[in-house]
Design a protein around this motif. Sequence first.
Motif, PDB file in Angstrom:
ATOM      1  N   LEU A 208     -15.621  -4.413  -6.984  1.00  0.00           N
ATOM      2  CA  LEU A 208     -14.582  -3.958  -7.889  1.00  0.00           C
ATOM      3  C   LEU A 208     -14.972  -4.306  -9.324  1.00  0.00           C
ATOM      4  O   LEU A 208     -15.617  -5.335  -9.564  1.00  0.00           O
ATOM      5  CB  LEU A 208     -13.240  -4.608  -7.554  1.00  0.00           C
ATOM      6  CG  LEU A 208     -12.576  -4.243  -6.223  1.00  0.00           C
ATOM      7  CD1 LEU A 208     -11.158  -4.809  -6.184  1.00  0.00           C
ATOM      8  CD2 LEU A 208     -12.550  -2.748  -6.000  1.00  0.00           C
TER       9      LEU A 208
ATOM     10  N   GLY B  25      -7.785  -4.211   6.660  1.00  0.00           N
ATOM     11  CA  GLY B  25      -8.501  -3.976   5.412  1.00  0.00           C
ATOM     12  C   GLY B  25      -9.569  -2.909   5.563  1.00  0.00           C
ATOM     13  O   GLY B  25      -9.663  -1.988   4.736  1.00  0.00           O
TER      14      GLY B  25
ATOM     15  N   HIS C 205      -8.640   0.616   5.544  1.00  0.00           N
ATOM     16  CA  HIS C 205      -8.284   1.138   4.218  1.00  0.00           C
ATOM     17  C   HIS C 205      -9.460   1.035   3.247  1.00  0.00           C
ATOM     18  O   HIS C 205      -9.280   1.081   2.023  1.00  0.00           O
ATOM     19  CB  HIS C 205      -7.071   0.376   3.665  1.00  0.00           C
ATOM     20  CG  HIS C 205      -5.801   0.657   4.408  1.00  0.00           C
ATOM     21  ND1 HIS C 205      -5.488   0.021   5.595  1.00  0.00           N
ATOM     22  CD2 HIS C 205      -4.769   1.512   4.150  1.00  0.00           C
ATOM     23  CE1 HIS C 205      -4.314   0.465   6.025  1.00  0.00           C
ATOM     24  NE2 HIS C 205      -3.858   1.355   5.181  1.00  0.00           N
ATOM     25  N   GLY C 206     -10.652   0.906   3.802  1.00  0.00           N
ATOM     26  CA  GLY C 206     -11.860   0.926   2.982  1.00  0.00           C
ATOM     27  C   GLY C 206     -12.162  -0.345   2.227  1.00  0.00           C
ATOM     28  O   GLY C 206     -12.909  -0.325   1.241  1.00  0.00           O
ATOM     29  N   VAL C 207     -11.599  -1.484   2.695  1.00  0.00           N
ATOM     30  CA  VAL C 207     -11.805  -2.758   1.999  1.00  0.00           C
ATOM     31  C   VAL C 207     -12.304  -3.799   3.001  1.00  0.00           C
ATOM     32  O   VAL C 207     -11.726  -3.971   4.072  1.00  0.00           O
ATOM     33  CB  VAL C 207     -10.492  -3.264   1.359  1.00  0.00           C
ATOM     34  CG1 VAL C 207     -10.725  -4.601   0.656  1.00  0.00           C
ATOM     35  CG2 VAL C 207      -9.951  -2.240   0.373  1.00  0.00           C
TER      36      VAL C 207
ATOM     37  N   GLU D 280      -7.875   4.927  -6.578  1.00  0.00           N
ATOM     38  CA  GLU D 280      -8.700   4.281  -5.544  1.00  0.00           C
ATOM     39  C   GLU D 280      -8.850   2.785  -5.803  1.00  0.00           C
ATOM     40  O   GLU D 280      -8.688   1.967  -4.887  1.00  0.00           O
ATOM     41  CB  GLU D 280     -10.083   4.933  -5.472  1.00  0.00           C
ATOM     42  CG  GLU D 280     -10.988   4.312  -4.405  1.00  0.00           C
ATOM     43  CD  GLU D 280     -12.377   4.928  -4.373  1.00  0.00           C
ATOM     44  OE1 GLU D 280     -13.194   4.482  -3.534  1.00  0.00           O
ATOM     45  OE2 GLU D 280     -12.650   5.839  -5.182  1.00  0.00           O
TER      46      GLU D 280
ATOM     47  N   ASN E 162     -16.611  -6.600  -2.848  1.00  0.00           N
ATOM     48  CA  ASN E 162     -16.301  -5.175  -2.685  1.00  0.00           C
ATOM     49  C   ASN E 162     -16.680  -4.358  -3.919  1.00  0.00           C
ATOM     50  O   ASN E 162     -16.338  -3.179  -4.008  1.00  0.00           O
ATOM     51  CB  ASN E 162     -14.814  -4.992  -2.385  1.00  0.00           C
ATOM     52  CG  ASN E 162     -14.476  -5.223  -0.927  1.00  0.00           C
ATOM     53  OD1 ASN E 162     -14.563  -4.312  -0.094  1.00  0.00           O
ATOM     54  ND2 ASN E 162     -14.111  -6.449  -0.578  1.00  0.00           N
TER      55      ASN E 162
ATOM     56  N   LYS F 115      -7.345  -0.288  -3.466  1.00  0.00           N
ATOM     57  CA  LYS F 115      -8.228  -1.320  -2.909  1.00  0.00           C
ATOM     58  C   LYS F 115      -7.787  -2.708  -3.381  1.00  0.00           C
ATOM     59  O   LYS F 115      -7.761  -3.660  -2.593  1.00  0.00           O
ATOM     60  CB  LYS F 115      -9.679  -1.055  -3.310  1.00  0.00           C
ATOM     61  CG  LYS F 115     -10.332   0.099  -2.557  1.00  0.00           C
ATOM     62  CD  LYS F 115     -11.808   0.233  -2.888  1.00  0.00           C
ATOM     63  CE  LYS F 115     -12.464   1.299  -2.027  1.00  0.00           C
ATOM     64  NZ  LYS F 115     -13.926   1.425  -2.309  1.00  0.00           N
ATOM     65  N   SER F 116      -7.457  -2.810  -4.651  1.00  0.00           N
ATOM     66  CA  SER F 116      -6.991  -4.098  -5.183  1.00  0.00           C
ATOM     67  C   SER F 116      -5.710  -4.530  -4.490  1.00  0.00           C
ATOM     68  O   SER F 116      -5.523  -5.714  -4.190  1.00  0.00           O
ATOM     69  CB  SER F 116      -6.758  -3.992  -6.691  1.00  0.00           C
ATOM     70  OG  SER F 116      -7.947  -3.667  -7.386  1.00  0.00           O
TER      71      SER F 116
ATOM     72  N   TYR G  95       0.841  -1.211   0.000  1.00  0.00           N
ATOM     73  CA  TYR G  95       0.000   0.000   0.000  1.00  0.00           C
ATOM     74  C   TYR G  95       0.871   1.254   0.000  1.00  0.00           C
ATOM     75  O   TYR G  95       0.638   2.191  -0.779  1.00  0.00           O
ATOM     76  CB  TYR G  95      -0.921  -0.015   1.213  1.00  0.00           C
ATOM     77  CG  TYR G  95      -1.961   1.081   1.223  1.00  0.00           C
ATOM     78  CD1 TYR G  95      -3.183   0.911   0.583  1.00  0.00           C
ATOM     79  CD2 TYR G  95      -1.722   2.287   1.875  1.00  0.00           C
ATOM     80  CE1 TYR G  95      -4.146   1.913   0.594  1.00  0.00           C
ATOM     81  CE2 TYR G  95      -2.672   3.294   1.893  1.00  0.00           C
ATOM     82  CZ  TYR G  95      -3.882   3.104   1.255  1.00  0.00           C
ATOM     83  OH  TYR G  95      -4.826   4.111   1.270  1.00  0.00           O
TER      84      TYR G  95
END
Length: 262
Positions: free
Chosen positions: A106, A174, A177-179, A44, A104, A48-49, A31
């Motif tokens: 994606l 996670g 960090h928004g995941v 973004e 999530n 996330k990935s 990250y």
Amino acid sequence: MNFYSHKWYENGNVKCRLLKTHLIEVGENVYNSLNELKFNGNVELLLKSSIIISCLHDFGKYTSFFQNYLMSDKDSKSKSDGYSKYKSHAFISALYAAYCASKNNLPNEYIFYVYLSIKHHHGNLCNLDSDIGTSTQDFLRPKISEDIKIAKKQLEDLKHEPIKKDMEDIFTFGSNHGVLLNFIDDFFKEDLTNIFNMLVKINKNRCLNNTNMNIDFSEFLLLYSLLIDNDKRNAASIKNYDRKDISPDIIDKYKNQNLRKN
């Protein structure tokens, strides 16, 4: 109960790294490395990935098959009891990560990035059509069929391991960090063939141009390279150093200054 990612010998003593520690540290390093890089793309979605890839790339090491293999003596590593093949972890880790990427929300191309980065983090990349295929019956091919058969046995094994408690810090990392990474209970109820077929259908629609997928291989290779680099560094306890900021036109400048023009 402790779960470990790596074991090594130091001054005649056995040293072990906790699996959750390895996953979180790789997650932090990937990250941070991604944040420091200058790149074009959807920041973004890439970030996330990167969290999903780095925090779940060794998810399959939670099986008793891998833990027993890791902690066994050197002389017993080549067991002939038929269970040694179940210590593999890349495929089931890739399936769970792709499942989390889908949960999530994606985009499909990033689900591919997640799956392929993890599935091949101990090997070489290959063509999408030979890796995933375009027919929902492709899982019947010998190699895919064997992979899924092994993964299903691993999944049953994971149901009996206290992994949710051990992964709490990973889930927290996670979510910070928004995941979201805690889909364990749902994953345990899934047929792994259906998860793989989700990937097959995505690839089929890509081939038929029935999707708005926009695969950017520079983005994929960036995520893949970051995982491999930070995974190996952490496994070997190699310190991370600040990377030099190299000008993108450094080669052109060198050529202009040092090479005679024809």
